[in-house]
Write an enzyme that holds these catalytic residues in place. Structure first.
Site, PDB file in Angstrom:
ATOM      1  N   CYS A 110       0.671  -1.263   0.100  1.00  0.00           N
ATOM      2  CA  CYS A 110      -0.007   0.014   0.077  1.00  0.00           C
ATOM      3  C   CYS A 110       0.775   1.214   0.046  1.00  0.00           C
ATOM      4  O   CYS A 110       0.436   2.326  -0.112  1.00  0.00           O
ATOM      5  CB  CYS A 110      -1.045   0.217   1.166  1.00  0.00           C
ATOM      6  SG  CYS A 110      -1.758  -1.588   1.290  1.00  0.00           S
ATOM      7  N   HIS A 230      -3.485   6.597   2.508  1.00  0.00           N
ATOM      8  CA  HIS A 230      -3.928   5.506   2.053  1.00  0.00           C
ATOM      9  C   HIS A 230      -5.263   4.963   2.788  1.00  0.00           C
ATOM     10  O   HIS A 230      -5.497   5.188   3.836  1.00  0.00           O
ATOM     11  CB  HIS A 230      -2.712   4.399   2.417  1.00  0.00           C
ATOM     12  CG  HIS A 230      -3.303   2.964   2.287  1.00  0.00           C
ATOM     13  ND1 HIS A 230      -3.906   2.541   0.956  1.00  0.00           N
ATOM     14  CD2 HIS A 230      -3.276   1.742   3.024  1.00  0.00           C
ATOM     15  CE1 HIS A 230      -4.151   1.239   1.332  1.00  0.00           C
ATOM     16  NE2 HIS A 230      -3.768   0.956   2.422  1.00  0.00           N
ATOM     17  N   ASN A 259     -10.186  -0.856   0.322  1.00  0.00           N
ATOM     18  CA  ASN A 259      -8.582  -0.555   0.348  1.00  0.00           C
ATOM     19  C   ASN A 259      -8.397  -1.309  -0.974  1.00  0.00           C
ATOM     20  O   ASN A 259      -8.269  -2.289  -1.237  1.00  0.00           O
ATOM     21  CB  ASN A 259      -8.297  -1.523   1.646  1.00  0.00           C
ATOM     22  CG  ASN A 259      -6.553  -1.390   1.668  1.00  0.00           C
ATOM     23  OD1 ASN A 259      -6.092  -1.098   0.623  1.00  0.00           O
ATOM     24  ND2 ASN A 259      -6.023  -1.866   2.734  1.00  0.00           N
TER      25      ASN A 259
HETATM   26  N1  ACO Z   1     -18.153  -9.244  10.427  1.00  0.00           N
HETATM   27  C1  ACO Z   1     -18.508  -9.501  11.725  1.00  0.00           C
HETATM   28  N2  ACO Z   1     -17.481  -9.897  12.920  1.00  0.00           N
HETATM   29  C2  ACO Z   1     -16.051  -9.598  12.221  1.00  0.00           C
HETATM   30  C3  ACO Z   1     -15.922  -9.611  11.031  1.00  0.00           C
HETATM   31  C4  ACO Z   1     -16.774  -9.219  10.002  1.00  0.00           C
HETATM   32  N3  ACO Z   1     -16.545  -8.764   8.854  1.00  0.00           N
HETATM   33  N4  ACO Z   1     -14.498  -9.460  10.934  1.00  0.00           N
HETATM   34  C5  ACO Z   1     -13.816  -9.849  12.095  1.00  0.00           C
HETATM   35  N5  ACO Z   1     -14.965 -10.126  12.834  1.00  0.00           N
HETATM   36  C6  ACO Z   1     -14.968 -10.515  14.266  1.00  0.00           C
HETATM   37  C7  ACO Z   1     -13.773 -11.152  14.898  1.00  0.00           C
HETATM   38  O1  ACO Z   1     -13.863 -12.472  14.477  1.00  0.00           O
HETATM   39  C8  ACO Z   1     -13.736 -10.821  16.118  1.00  0.00           C
HETATM   40  O2  ACO Z   1     -14.523 -11.695  16.815  1.00  0.00           O
HETATM   41  P1  ACO Z   1     -14.255 -12.372  18.413  1.00  0.00           P
HETATM   42  O3  ACO Z   1     -14.170 -11.159  19.213  1.00  0.00           O
HETATM   43  O4  ACO Z   1     -15.355 -13.329  18.633  1.00  0.00           O
HETATM   44  O5  ACO Z   1     -12.952 -13.073  17.986  1.00  0.00           O
HETATM   45  C9  ACO Z   1     -14.405  -9.450  16.636  1.00  0.00           C
HETATM   46  O6  ACO Z   1     -15.201  -9.240  15.212  1.00  0.00           O
HETATM   47  C10 ACO Z   1     -13.319  -8.316  16.644  1.00  0.00           C
HETATM   48  O7  ACO Z   1     -12.341  -8.445  15.530  1.00  0.00           O
HETATM   49  P2  ACO Z   1     -11.079  -7.543  15.442  1.00  0.00           P
HETATM   50  O8  ACO Z   1      -9.990  -7.994  14.604  1.00  0.00           O
HETATM   51  O9  ACO Z   1     -10.669  -7.128  16.833  1.00  0.00           O
HETATM   52  O10 ACO Z   1     -11.683  -6.178  14.828  1.00  0.00           O
HETATM   53  P3  ACO Z   1     -11.224  -4.898  14.688  1.00  0.00           P
HETATM   54  O11 ACO Z   1     -12.118  -3.702  15.384  1.00  0.00           O
HETATM   55  O12 ACO Z   1      -9.575  -4.724  15.028  1.00  0.00           O
HETATM   56  O13 ACO Z   1     -11.519  -4.499  13.144  1.00  0.00           O
HETATM   57  C11 ACO Z   1     -10.157  -4.817  11.130  1.00  0.00           C
HETATM   58  C12 ACO Z   1     -10.995  -5.398  11.962  1.00  0.00           C
HETATM   59  C13 ACO Z   1     -11.513  -3.709  10.370  1.00  0.00           C
HETATM   60  C14 ACO Z   1      -9.659  -5.609  10.145  1.00  0.00           C
HETATM   61  C15 ACO Z   1      -9.229  -3.579  11.761  1.00  0.00           C
HETATM   62  O14 ACO Z   1      -8.395  -4.394  12.631  1.00  0.00           O
HETATM   63  C16 ACO Z   1      -8.494  -2.921  10.719  1.00  0.00           C
HETATM   64  O15 ACO Z   1      -8.643  -2.218   9.876  1.00  0.00           O
HETATM   65  N6  ACO Z   1      -7.009  -3.147  10.731  1.00  0.00           N
HETATM   66  C17 ACO Z   1      -6.269  -2.405   9.716  1.00  0.00           C
HETATM   67  C18 ACO Z   1      -6.293  -3.160   8.480  1.00  0.00           C
HETATM   68  C19 ACO Z   1      -5.404  -2.513   7.522  1.00  0.00           C
HETATM   69  O16 ACO Z   1      -4.962  -1.339   7.584  1.00  0.00           O
HETATM   70  N7  ACO Z   1      -4.926  -3.249   6.390  1.00  0.00           N
HETATM   71  C20 ACO Z   1      -4.477  -2.975   5.337  1.00  0.00           C
HETATM   72  C21 ACO Z   1      -3.246  -2.139   5.344  1.00  0.00           C
HETATM   73  S1  ACO Z   1      -2.101  -2.536   4.278  1.00  0.00           S
HETATM   74  C22 ACO Z   1      -2.691  -3.184   2.905  1.00  0.00           C
HETATM   75  O17 ACO Z   1      -3.677  -2.740   2.727  1.00  0.00           O
HETATM   76  C23 ACO Z   1      -2.309  -4.118   2.063  1.00  0.00           C
END
Ligand code: ACO
Length: 302
Positions: A110, A230, A259
């Site tokens: 990214c 980004h 993204n």
């Molecule tokens: N729908 C419902 N529940 C979900 C989903 C979904 N789509 N996805 C995950 N969950 C659940 C998980 O299983 C977890 O359940 P549990 O508590 O029973 O284990 C709960 O939701 C919380 O999950 P978290 O991973 O803690 O959720 P978080 O608030 O961190 O959000 C996310 C997840 C959106 C992926 C976040 O961590 C994020 O945006 N991270 C950065 C990602 C990023 O920027 N990536 C790209 C950068 S570089 C590149 O693009 C190549």
């Protein structure tokens, strides 16, 4: 010497995939996705990365004078179909850029578009142009059964023309080797992501690095007209803007695109150009971060 924005264009995305699509087969909801990411739709395209790249360059309507000035072409992508020839070489031929052009494809995930602009800056002389493209087809690389990543990623492409000018150039970059984001070649190519680690990395590094660039250049946040980051997660952008200030200056389109990795910043610039948001004398801060883990940001004049 600095970098000046000249113009931008983006591929016209066609196939929007709404959050409700994932509700149809995964244990997820539109509400969860919007609350945790800000994403409402993303595009999953039929076109390949090369075709989206070429279309985004077409949108620039380059004049023969502009084509002559281009000395560097960089295509940033992690999802290319062409290993050889590079997409940048295909673009050279398609648009009849000079044979003295330095054309290369890079993969900084990214960070690729902003990283590419910084690399190009080192290679240009004053008055010369660089064409930087960010293009991705992440829909072919997501695990369609993984609710924690499938809804994040989308396809698209953007192309930007930059000129090297006489002003100072301020940028920052870094790498912290990690496989929190991983994609291996093979029959089963899928993006693996440790979301929470990436989230923490972004919340720590992005504001620090933005402050670093502002300090190096003795620029106050209010002197920046647009922050173009980004587009990974709206919560990340909001948290960064709280630390730096000026939420209204952060352009976002991840609500529609999700993204798109290295395509996200140039698609934003393409839309902003289309909306005629740019005026001579403005300053932008462009910032990419992601796989590697890597980050890069730079101040660009308009
Ligand atoms: N729908 C419902 N529940 C979900 C989903 C979904 N789509 N996805 C995950 N969950 C659940 C998980 O299983 C977890 O359940 P549990 O508590 O029973 O284990 C709960 O939701 C919380 O999950 P978290 O991973 O803690 O959720 P978080 O608030 O961190 O959000 C996310 C997840 C959106 C992926 C976040 O961590 C994020 O945006 N991270 C950065 C990602 C990023 O920027 N990536 C790209 C950068 S570089 C590149 O693009 C190549």
């Amino acid at each position: 010497m600095g970098l000046k924005f000249v113009k931008a264009g983006h591929y016209n995305s066609k196939n929007a995939v709404k959050n409700s699509f994932f509700e149809s087969y995964l244990d997820t909801s539109d509400e969860w996705i919007v609350q945790r990411t800000g994403i409402e739709t993303r595009y999953w395209e039929d076109s390949d990365v090369k075709d989206m790249s070429v279309e985004s360059v077409k949108k620039l309507n380059l004049t023969s004078g502009e084509i002559e000035k281009v000395k560097v072409i960089i295509v940033a992508t992690l999802s290319q179909d062409y290993i050889m020839p590079s997409i940048s070489s295909i673009i050279q031929r398609e648009f009849q850029f000079g044979e003295d052009v330095f054309a290369l494809d890079i993969n900084m995930a990214c960070t690729g578009f902003v990283g590419g602009a910084i690399v190009a800056h080192q290679m240009l002389r004053e008055g010369e142009y660089a064409l930087i493209v960010g293009a991705e087809k992440l829909s072919k690389l997501v695990d369609k059964g993984d609710r924690s990543t499938v809804m994040l990623f989308g396809d698209g492409a953007g192309a930007v023309l930059f000129e090297k000018n006489l002003k100072p150039f301020y940028y920052d970059n870094g790498t912290m080797g990690s496989d929190d984001l991983k994609l291996l070649r093979g029959d089963d190519e899928k993006i693996y992501m440790h979301g929470q680690n990436i989230y923490k990395f972004a919340l720590d590094i992005v504001p620090k690095s933005l402050k670093n660039i502002l300090e190096k250049s003795s620029t106050k946040p209010e002197e920046i007209d647009y922050f173009v980051l980004h587009q990974a997660n709206l919560r990340i952008i909001k948290a960064v803007s709280k630390k730096i200030g000026g939420l209204e200056k952060y352009y976002t389109n991840l609500q529609r695109y999700g993204n798109t990795s290295s395509a996200s910043v140039p698609i934003c610039l393409g839309e902003m150009y289309e909306k005629e948001m740019f005026r001579e004398g403005q300053k932008m801060l462009l910032f990419g971060f992601g796989g590697g883990l890597t980050f890069a940001g730079a101040i660009v004049d308009v």
